[in-house]
Design a protein around this motif. Structure first.
Motif, PDB file in Angstrom:
ATOM      1  N   ARG A 154      40.669  37.080  46.466  1.00  0.00           N
ATOM      2  CA  ARG A 154      40.936  38.079  45.579  1.00  0.00           C
ATOM      3  C   ARG A 154      42.292  38.427  45.930  1.00  0.00           C
ATOM      4  N   THR A 160      38.209  32.263  42.511  1.00  0.00           N
ATOM      5  CA  THR A 160      39.332  32.485  43.287  1.00  0.00           C
ATOM      6  C   THR A 160      40.225  33.119  42.323  1.00  0.00           C
ATOM      7  N   LEU A 161      40.929  34.396  42.626  1.00  0.00           N
ATOM      8  CA  LEU A 161      41.812  35.164  41.906  1.00  0.00           C
ATOM      9  C   LEU A 161      42.957  35.621  42.327  1.00  0.00           C
ATOM     10  N   CYS A 210      40.976  43.151  43.454  1.00  0.00           N
ATOM     11  CA  CYS A 210      41.565  42.445  44.605  1.00  0.00           C
ATOM     12  C   CYS A 210      41.148  42.943  45.721  1.00  0.00           C
TER      13      CYS A 210
END
Length: 589
Positions: free
Chosen positions: A314, A456-457, A471
């Motif tokens: 993230r 997933t970012l 995050c």
């Protein structure tokens, strides 16, 4: 303290829909007021009525005689054919170039908002909409004013620009009324909050954190408020309590009184469980750039970059406007060719990319039809929702879901775009400025969804609150051809940027000044000792008042009296600190 502007029983409707209904309020000298509420709920209308740009249907708006006020809304337009000089400097009445050049305030404002790079004679007509908004903001800030009224001033600023604007407004002590969805900005700058809801304006002392607590407390006491809103407010408050040190170091007497309210709220996400789930869905390889070089016509953005993004990562990307963040994200998405190197995408990756551009949809299609076109049901983490339920999470009520897409505003289209993106059940999300045009309630809903999203970012955002919240890692583009990992997050990024700017400024020899006499130095040291004793007394008084405020959390009248006393103590402490600094300069040999 005299009011600068007063609204008395003001009502304003749009068609048959009342946006303001019998609103009475005032803006006092030195007030810093943040205006929050749902998109379309009347925030901009309130600003325009308050500033005299729109007439109320009923009621009265009065302003102090001789009030010096500047207004920058999303509808503010600069004169056709004007330059930066015409818009910002000419209205100040400077007759010669050397007069403007000697004005440090004008130069610092232009630099802080990133305008000096254009040149004073740059035509505003060739600039982007965001650049024109920054020029209009600079034209307001360079003036000596009693009141500044701003509508979404942070929308076109990067993280560094948002910090600069916050510090500038705090230093000036000019009264401020601002609509913004940037929660860090609200919490840093504002001492009062107005919430526009159902045609009324609810008023709260304090910034974003205080407002969230008051709203959570109101939800606890009012059984008629829906359960999901209560849970969101409690979860948000828990995040504030456990959040970054920069936020929790600020005195928050109301949050201290809320321990019972948040004691059973879990952390925003279970990182271990989400990571394990992401690895099962994605495998080892997700997205990779190997020896990648990206260029634009005038410079290299990254050179020979190797970047491996794994399952469950993230990541937030930060950098100044124009540093190449969007280009890098497009390269990750496979929408931008690399000059050299290669892009690798895992076989199980199902990627979704939210760009800043709005994709065209059939205008005759209904909102719900546009969402169901992607899928009728979606599973996000452990939550299963219908298309209608997800649309409601993004601010589309059951009635609004039957609105034709062609009738939606830009902000509503943005929300619809994000909703359609999530309906596809991606396992990799690339988000470019996802907070643009989203109100705070919708932002909370988005963050709540991302908290439990096992994928997933990668996020680009000037909203440092969102980056800190969703995050686990922050990387930055500093213009050196690399991608820098920042273990200290956005605070580390800002420190490094400050050092960069200091290194770029040539060192000038300090002007020689006459040394202070021995008598002056002795007097200054004596004054320093006196001021230090006074500061110590004021700090003890401040601590006592915070304790008293926490004890009086359920007594509104007592709270108001204590808050007024606290403001007076803080104001005196600020003056004493300024005197101390002046005396310290004289005391130095």
């Amino acid at each position: 303290m005299a009011n600068l502007v007063n609204l008395e029983s003001v009502s304003k409707s749009f068609g048959v829909r009342p946006l303001l209904d019998g609103v009475s309020l005032g803006v006092g000298e030195g007030d810093r007021i943040g205006v929050v509420g749902l998109n379309g709920g009347g925030k901009t209308t309130l600003l325009e009525v308050l500033a005299g740009l729109a007439e109320p249907d009923e009621g009265r708006v009065s302003q102090n005689r001789g009030l010096r006020m500047a207004v920058v809304t999303q509808r503010t337009e600069l004169a056709e054919g004007s330059t930066v000089r015409n818009a910002v400097i000419d209205p100040l009445g400077f007759d010669a170039e050397h007069e403007w050049a000697s004005d440090a305030r004008v130069r610092s404002i232009l630099d802080g908002l990133g305008i000096t790079g254009f040149g004073l004679d740059s035509p505003v007509g060739t600039m982007s909409g965001g650049e024109r908004r920054r020029v209009a903001l600079a034209a307001a800030l360079v003036q000596d004013l009693d009141l500044v009224v701003l509508d979404e001033p942070t929308n076109h600023l990067d993280v560094e620009g948002v910090r600069w604007l916050a510090e500038h407004l705090l230093a000036r002590r000019t009264a401020l009324v601002v609509v913004t969805h940037d929660r860090w900005f609200l919490d840093t700058v504002c001492s009062r909050t107005w919430e526009v809801v159902n045609g009324k304006v609810e008023q709260y002392e304090g910034g974003y954190a205080d407002w969230i607590f008051a709203r959570a407390e109101r939800a606890r006491l009012a059984d008629t408020i829906e359960e999901k809103r209560r849970n969101l407010a409690r979860k948000e408050l828990a995040w504030l309590r456990r959040g970054a040190p920069a936020r929790t170091s600020k005195p928050r007497y109301r949050i201290d009184a809320a321990e019972a309210l948040i004691s059973d709220v879990p952390p925003p996400r279970d990182s271990v469980e989400l990571l394990a789930f992401a690895k099962r869905r994605l495998g080892r390889t997700v997205l990779e750039l190997e020896d990648a070089t990206l260029t634009v016509p005038d410079r290299v953005l990254v050179r020979d970059l190797t970047w491996r993004i794994g399952p469950g990562d993230r990541i937030g990307i930060v950098g100044v406007n124009g540093s190449g963040k969007t280009t890098l994200l497009r390269a990750l998405a496979g929408e931008r060719e690399l000059e050299t190197g290669k892009r690798v995408q895992g076989q199980t990756v199902k990627l979704a990319h939210l760009s800043q551009e709005l994709h065209d949809l059939d205008g005759s299609m209904r909102v719900l039809e546009a969402v169901e076109e992607v899928a009728r049901r979606v599973v996000l983490g452990k939550q299963e929702m219908s298309a209608s339920q997800l649309a409601e999470r993004f601010g589309f009520s059951s009635q609004k879901q039957w609105t034709p897409v062609g009738d939606l505003s830009g902000g509503e289209r943005r929300r619809l775009q994000l909703c359609r993106l999530l309906m596809a059940e991606p396992n990799v999300l690339l988000l470019d400025e996802p907070t643009n045009d989203l109100d705070i309630d919708t932002l909370q809903q988005l963050e709540d969804l991302l908290d439990s999203w096992p994928g997933t970012l990668v996020v680009i955002s000037h909203d440092r609150y969102l980056v800190e919240r969703v995050c686990d890692k922050v990387v930055a583009l500093f213009g050196d051809g690399g991608l820098t990992d920042l273990p200290g997050g956005i605070e580390e990024y800002l420190r490094r940027r400050d050092k960069q700017k200091e290194a770029a400024v040539p060192t000038a020899k300090p002007a020689a000044s006459a040394p202070s006499s021995a008598a002056d130095q002795r007097a200054a040291r004596k004054e320093l000792a006196r001021l230090e004793r006074r500061l110590e007394t004021l700090q003890k008084k401040e601590a006592q008042l915070h304790a008293a405020l926490a004890e009086a959390a359920t007594d509104p009248e007592r709270l108001l009296a204590l808050d007024a006393e606290l403001k007076a103590v803080l104001a005196e402490a600020e003056d004493v600190e300024a005197q101390w600094l002046a005396a310290a300069e004289t005391a130095e040999p």
